[in-house]
Design a protein around this motif. Structure first.
Motif, PDB file in Angstrom:
ATOM      1  N   ARG A 655      39.254  10.120 -74.520  1.00 42.87           N
ATOM      2  CA  ARG A 655      37.785  10.418 -74.912  1.00 42.87           C
ATOM      3  C   ARG A 655      37.073   8.995 -75.102  1.00 42.87           C
ATOM      4  O   ARG A 655      36.096   8.632 -74.805  1.00 42.87           O
ATOM      5  CB  ARG A 655      37.981  11.012 -76.355  1.00 42.87           C
ATOM      6  CG  ARG A 655      36.490  11.311 -77.116  1.00 42.87           C
ATOM      7  CD  ARG A 655      36.781  11.861 -78.405  1.00 42.87           C
ATOM      8  NE  ARG A 655      37.758  12.723 -78.093  1.00 42.87           N
ATOM      9  CZ  ARG A 655      38.185  13.699 -79.322  1.00 42.87           C
ATOM     10  NH1 ARG A 655      37.642  13.414 -80.481  1.00 42.87           N
ATOM     11  NH2 ARG A 655      38.660  14.851 -79.111  1.00 42.87           N
ATOM     12  N   ALA A 656      38.028   7.849 -75.454  1.00 44.85           N
ATOM     13  CA  ALA A 656      37.683   6.436 -75.834  1.00 44.85           C
ATOM     14  C   ALA A 656      37.071   6.004 -74.219  1.00 44.85           C
ATOM     15  O   ALA A 656      35.941   5.171 -73.945  1.00 44.85           O
ATOM     16  CB  ALA A 656      38.447   5.770 -76.175  1.00 44.85           C
ATOM     17  N   LEU A 657      37.897   6.135 -73.441  1.00 40.67           N
ATOM     18  CA  LEU A 657      37.573   5.959 -71.954  1.00 40.67           C
ATOM     19  C   LEU A 657      36.474   6.539 -71.426  1.00 40.67           C
ATOM     20  O   LEU A 657      35.364   5.635 -70.814  1.00 40.67           O
ATOM     21  CB  LEU A 657      38.657   6.281 -70.769  1.00 40.67           C
ATOM     22  CG  LEU A 657      38.324   5.896 -69.478  1.00 40.67           C
ATOM     23  CD1 LEU A 657      38.262   4.236 -69.287  1.00 40.67           C
ATOM     24  CD2 LEU A 657      39.582   6.496 -68.361  1.00 40.67           C
ATOM     25  N   ASP A 658      36.011   7.792 -71.681  1.00 43.51           N
ATOM     26  CA  ASP A 658      34.802   8.298 -71.145  1.00 43.51           C
ATOM     27  C   ASP A 658      33.568   7.839 -71.916  1.00 43.51           C
ATOM     28  O   ASP A 658      32.570   7.481 -71.338  1.00 43.51           O
ATOM     29  CB  ASP A 658      34.861   9.820 -71.466  1.00 43.51           C
ATOM     30  CG  ASP A 658      36.085  10.504 -70.947  1.00 43.51           C
ATOM     31  OD1 ASP A 658      36.122  10.003 -69.402  1.00 43.51           O
ATOM     32  OD2 ASP A 658      36.468  11.622 -71.082  1.00 43.51           O
ATOM     33  N   LEU A 661      33.076   4.327 -70.127  1.00 45.66           N
ATOM     34  CA  LEU A 661      32.662   4.271 -68.972  1.00 45.66           C
ATOM     35  C   LEU A 661      30.826   4.607 -69.077  1.00 45.66           C
ATOM     36  O   LEU A 661      30.230   4.119 -68.096  1.00 45.66           O
ATOM     37  CB  LEU A 661      33.331   5.280 -67.976  1.00 45.66           C
ATOM     38  CG  LEU A 661      34.850   4.938 -67.513  1.00 45.66           C
ATOM     39  CD1 LEU A 661      35.293   6.138 -66.819  1.00 45.66           C
ATOM     40  CD2 LEU A 661      34.725   3.533 -66.815  1.00 45.66           C
ATOM     41  N   VAL A 662      30.569   5.582 -69.807  1.00 43.66           N
ATOM     42  CA  VAL A 662      29.166   5.952 -69.802  1.00 43.66           C
ATOM     43  C   VAL A 662      28.322   4.566 -70.378  1.00 43.66           C
ATOM     44  O   VAL A 662      27.242   4.565 -69.903  1.00 43.66           O
ATOM     45  CB  VAL A 662      29.080   7.076 -70.962  1.00 43.66           C
ATOM     46  CG1 VAL A 662      27.593   7.357 -71.313  1.00 43.66           C
ATOM     47  CG2 VAL A 662      29.758   8.337 -70.440  1.00 43.66           C
ATOM     48  N   GLU A 663      29.099   3.901 -71.239  1.00 48.21           N
ATOM     49  CA  GLU A 663      28.419   2.911 -71.873  1.00 48.21           C
ATOM     50  C   GLU A 663      27.997   1.688 -70.630  1.00 48.21           C
ATOM     51  O   GLU A 663      26.950   1.147 -70.541  1.00 48.21           O
ATOM     52  CB  GLU A 663      28.932   2.253 -73.197  1.00 48.21           C
ATOM     53  CG  GLU A 663      28.460   1.181 -73.666  1.00 48.21           C
ATOM     54  CD  GLU A 663      28.989   0.524 -74.806  1.00 48.21           C
ATOM     55  OE1 GLU A 663      28.986  -0.575 -75.379  1.00 48.21           O
ATOM     56  OE2 GLU A 663      29.996   1.342 -75.499  1.00 48.21           O
ATOM     57  N   LEU A 664      29.253   1.684 -70.036  1.00 49.28           N
ATOM     58  CA  LEU A 664      29.098   0.657 -68.815  1.00 49.28           C
ATOM     59  C   LEU A 664      28.263   0.923 -67.782  1.00 49.28           C
ATOM     60  O   LEU A 664      27.499  -0.029 -67.247  1.00 49.28           O
ATOM     61  CB  LEU A 664      30.727   0.432 -68.360  1.00 49.28           C
ATOM     62  CG  LEU A 664      31.670  -0.238 -69.407  1.00 49.28           C
ATOM     63  CD1 LEU A 664      32.949  -0.263 -68.579  1.00 49.28           C
ATOM     64  CD2 LEU A 664      31.182  -1.670 -69.457  1.00 49.28           C
ATOM     65  N   GLY A 668      25.088  -1.289 -66.709  1.00 53.47           N
ATOM     66  CA  GLY A 668      25.131  -1.532 -65.188  1.00 53.47           C
ATOM     67  C   GLY A 668      23.690  -0.967 -64.700  1.00 53.47           C
ATOM     68  O   GLY A 668      23.108  -2.159 -63.853  1.00 53.47           O
ATOM     69  N   VAL A 669      22.987  -0.089 -65.017  1.00 54.08           N
ATOM     70  CA  VAL A 669      21.850   0.432 -64.691  1.00 54.08           C
ATOM     71  C   VAL A 669      20.784  -0.659 -64.936  1.00 54.08           C
ATOM     72  O   VAL A 669      19.761  -1.033 -64.267  1.00 54.08           O
ATOM     73  CB  VAL A 669      21.562   1.733 -64.889  1.00 54.08           C
ATOM     74  CG1 VAL A 669      20.037   2.200 -64.492  1.00 54.08           C
ATOM     75  CG2 VAL A 669      22.558   2.890 -64.165  1.00 54.08           C
ATOM     76  N   ARG A 670      20.875  -1.061 -66.265  1.00 54.01           N
ATOM     77  CA  ARG A 670      20.079  -1.985 -66.820  1.00 54.01           C
ATOM     78  C   ARG A 670      19.806  -3.161 -66.303  1.00 54.01           C
ATOM     79  O   ARG A 670      18.865  -3.866 -66.111  1.00 54.01           O
ATOM     80  CB  ARG A 670      20.107  -1.985 -68.478  1.00 54.01           C
ATOM     81  CG  ARG A 670      19.889  -0.842 -69.298  1.00 54.01           C
ATOM     82  CD  ARG A 670      19.718  -1.385 -70.800  1.00 54.01           C
ATOM     83  NE  ARG A 670      21.002  -1.925 -71.231  1.00 54.01           N
ATOM     84  CZ  ARG A 670      22.181  -1.195 -71.910  1.00 54.01           C
ATOM     85  NH1 ARG A 670      21.832   0.012 -71.900  1.00 54.01           N
ATOM     86  NH2 ARG A 670      22.894  -1.781 -72.138  1.00 54.01           N
TER      87      ARG A 670
END
Length: 743
Positions: A655-658, A661-664, A668-670
């Motif tokens: 859960r912490a990894l998911d 990755l969403v935050e990263l 990255g998009v920003r």
């Protein structure tokens, strides 16, 4: 019942406390070891220069004997319960790790030399490929050990003698052999040539001892026990420079070795009928064969800066004590430069600066690295990395400090400069002698591969021993298969019962096997070691005597087990053999899996670094943040001290990894990271997380299975105590107590 319960509770808590403390130490050592290996990979010291130990993880049982045996600290370490190469560049080929390994899990092998053009092309006889009669020995071949140099020199002399026996003596006026160089290889070659009756001559450019003569005063020279022709065995593991040179002077005088000093080699010209003309600065010598034992250092490498021709610039340090109250600069980053700088810094009144062009020291011995750090912290020595000498003047030196694009100039007051940046190997001279450095001409060596657990050999041995016991029982089956109450009436009773004749002999034999089995501990002991025999032979003896003791105990008891002192001894023997088998053959699979995951993790980090290097600065920084974030996530549970905390953390990791990755991805998009690169980075992040997590889980499983070691040791102690009680009871009460292991 209250007191026994209290005692058992106290013992259980003490055992748990001891296990937890040991586990904390293990985790701390493992973390430090893994970080050291990653640092070695980043610095490039994980790769061997030439020789390195290959560890067969299918056989390694993690006894750490190889780590203790290696005289070069940091080459090997135990990670996840198995030996691993950490600083391969520090390996110089002593081979003590391979000799010490009790299960044959280490082999000394060559690195990838297929594309190296700094190693001569030699055949298996140390002969230059394409130039018959020209041989190389010692450091010039790429091998730096004194022991190896001696072996090379002896082998060349024997090969020349063999050819002389086959082809006859050379023409009159032509020597059998000319040896160029009076270092370890040249002296050994000359001694063997003298022993074999060859007509030879030794040519030396400078002084007796070759490279060793240029070492600093009282420098330790590591070697191994080796036989020197006409002298005998050099038993010691280390000599000072002075001791070794004095030994060679004595040997040269005693055996009247013909050595001409001041002879600078200029080339070797091949002549007719295998004769060679050895051209020197003092004339020519003809010989049927030539042994080039030149060393590898050649001429000192120069800086190529203004002022380097000044008298205060030197390229070696023989005695640091002759410099006191001086302002000194040492240039270089190898062990020789660092040892020189530290030796000078220890002299009264000296101000020493060590200049190194790279940002960190890459190939230092660990003890030199630690000592250098201590001297820096104590203010005895100044180290300036990423620095280059710009100009040398009579009383000062200019350094460029920092990356070339951002370098600043620093001026140092200076009295002496020591340039220790290596030498120019005598490759051109060797080529003029007919030696090729073409990699395609070098014979291919067999790559080191995993040999398997060796289970077939062990099973075969155990099977043969079991067959012997079974055949004996079948030959006397009417006794061994008879009812217990009827055995006393059997004609073989007096011969086979435990208290008499053969039955008693089997028991004594089993006890003797136990003693031999335990002698393996003395062979491995640091305090009272048995010096003879290899550990591998002792390990085989350990296995054979363990199985034999069990089988002899079974036959001694007449295949009649009961819950008695003798029966408990037999039960302890069986459990001992079982735990030994688990440790020797089954336990290695889990550590191997854990180490495999660590290697996968290293590959992922390497791939991430490679991809990042191809991207622009923004993407590189983002890739580094991803790697750091994944590492922090895994470390948040991996290095928890308690196993329960790690198990609890396991369930929350996905859960912490998911979330991470969403935050990263959003970050990255920003920052405008292209979608394809972002996808690559996040895929590597997920793979990195999985490899890290699997390595941690395998480590936990290894720890649980690792309890076999403690079972094995404590059961061995228990078995010995019960065996002593059994023997005492038999001696005390005679035949009544020895009527089988069950009475």
């Amino acid at each position: 019942m209250t007191l026994p319960l209290l005692v058992l509770t106290t013992l259980a808590l003490a055992a748990s406390l001891a296990w937890t403390a040991a586990r904390r130490r293990d985790l701390g050592r493992l973390r430090a070891g893994l970080e050291e290996r990653r640092a070695a990979r980043q610095r490039g010291t994980h790769q061997a220069r030439l020789q390195y130990p290959f560890v067969d993880l299918t056989r390694c049982i993690g006894c750490a004997t190889c780590v203790r045996a290696c005289p070069e600290e940091g080459v090997l370490d135990v990670l996840h319960g198995q030996a691993q190469v950490v600083h391969g560049a520090r390996c110089v080929g002593h081979g003590r790790c391979a000799e010490a390994c009790p299960v044959g899990a280490i082999a000394l092998t060559l690195g990838d030399i297929r594309d190296r053009d700094d190693l001569p092309a030699l055949n298996e006889r140390q002969e230059a490929v394409g130039t018959p009669g020209v041989y190389l020995a010692g450091e010039v071949t790429g091998y730096a050990l004194v022991r190896t140099a001696i072996q090379h020199g002896v082998a060349v002399a024997r090969e020349v003698h063999r050819l002389r026996e086959e082809q006859g003596p050379p023409p009159e006026g032509t020597l059998d052999l000319v040896i160029v160089g009076a270092g370890p290889a040249g002296i050994a070659c000359a001694l063997e040539a003298r022993r074999l009756g060859l007509d030879f001559l030794v040519l030396e450019q400078e002084a007796l001892g070759g490279t060793v003569s240029k070492y600093p005063r009282r420098k330790l020279v590591l070697t191994q026990p080796v036989d020197l022709p006409l002298y005998g065995r050099l038993e010691r593991l280390s000599y000072t420079k002075e001791e070794l040179l004095e030994l060679w002077r004595t040997i040269v005088e005693r055996h009247e070795l013909p050595i001409r000093y001041g002879q600078r080699l200029q080339g070797v010209v091949a002549g007719t009928r295998g004769r060679h003309r050895v051209v020197t600065s003092d004339g020519e010598v003809e010989a049927a064969a030539v042994c080039l034992a030149l060393g590898r250092r050649g001429s000192p490498r120069k800086l190529g800066v203004p002022g380097e021709e000044l008298p205060k610039v030197t390229y070696s340090l023989l005695d640091a004590r002759s410099y006191q109250g001086r302002r000194l600069l040492v240039v270089g980053g190898g062990d020789s430069a660092v040892e020189a700088a530290m030796g000078l810094a220890e002299q009264e009144g000296n101000e020493v600066t060590l200049s190194y062009r790279k940002e960190a020291f890459f190939r230092l011995k660990s003890r030199n690295e630690a000592r250098l750090q201590r001297m820096q912290e104590a203010g005895l020595l100044r180290v300036v990395v990423q620095s280059r000498v710009r100009t040398i003047r009579e009383d000062e030196v200019e350094l460029e400090v920092g990356p070339p694009e951002e370098a600043r100039v620093e001026t140092l007051a200076n009295d002496e400069v020591f340039v220790m940046i290596g030498g120019e190997p005598p490759f051109e001279l060797l080529k003029r002698c007919g030696v090729s450095f073409d990699p395609s001409l070098r014979p291919e060596s067999d790559p080191a591969v995993e040999q398997g657990t060796g289970l077939l050999r062990a099973l075969g041995l155990a099977f043969l021993l079991s067959c012997g016991a079974l055949i004996w029982v079948l030959l006397h089956r009417d006794y061994y298969l008879a009812e217990r109450s009827l055995r006393a009436l059997h004609p073989l009773y007096e011969r086979l019962r435990p208290a008499r004749a053969l039955g008693l002999a089997f028991g004594i034999g089993g006890a003797a096997c136990v003693l031999l089995n335990l002698s393996y501990l003395l062979r491995r002991s640091r305090w009272f070691p048995l010096e003879f025999g290899s550990l591998r032979s002792w390990m085989t003896l350990h296995l054979a005597t363990g199985v034999s003791a069990l089988l002899l105990g079974v036959v001694h008891g007449g295949l009649d087990w009961r819950l008695s002192v003798g029966g408990q001894t037999l039960l302890a023997m069986g459990f001992l053999v079982l735990t030994g088998a688990i440790g020797r053959y089954l336990y290695a699979f889990i550590p191997r899996s854990a180490n495999g995951r660590e290697l996968e993790l290293d590959e992922v980090h390497g791939e991430l670094a490679r991809l990042s290097s191809e991207w622009d600065r923004t993407n590189r920084e983002f890739g580094e943040r991803v790697r750091r974030a994944i590492g922090e996530l895994v470390d948040s549970t991996r290095w928890n001290r308690g196993i329960l905390a790690r198990i609890a953390g396991l369930f929350g990791q996905q859960r912490a990894l998911d979330r991470l990755l969403v935050e990263l991805r959003r970050e990255g998009v920003r920052e405008g990271i292209p979608e394809d690169q972002l996808r690559q980075i996040l895929a590597l992040a997920r793979r990195s997380h999985r490899a890290s997590l699997m390595a941690a889980r395998f480590e936990d499983l290894r720890t649980l299975l690792g309890s076999w070691r403690y079972f094995h040791r404590w059961v061995a102690l228990l078995m010995v105590l019960i065996l002593i009680l059994h023997v005492y009871t038999a001696l005390r009460y005679g035949g009544v107590a020895t009527e089988g292991l069950g009475r």
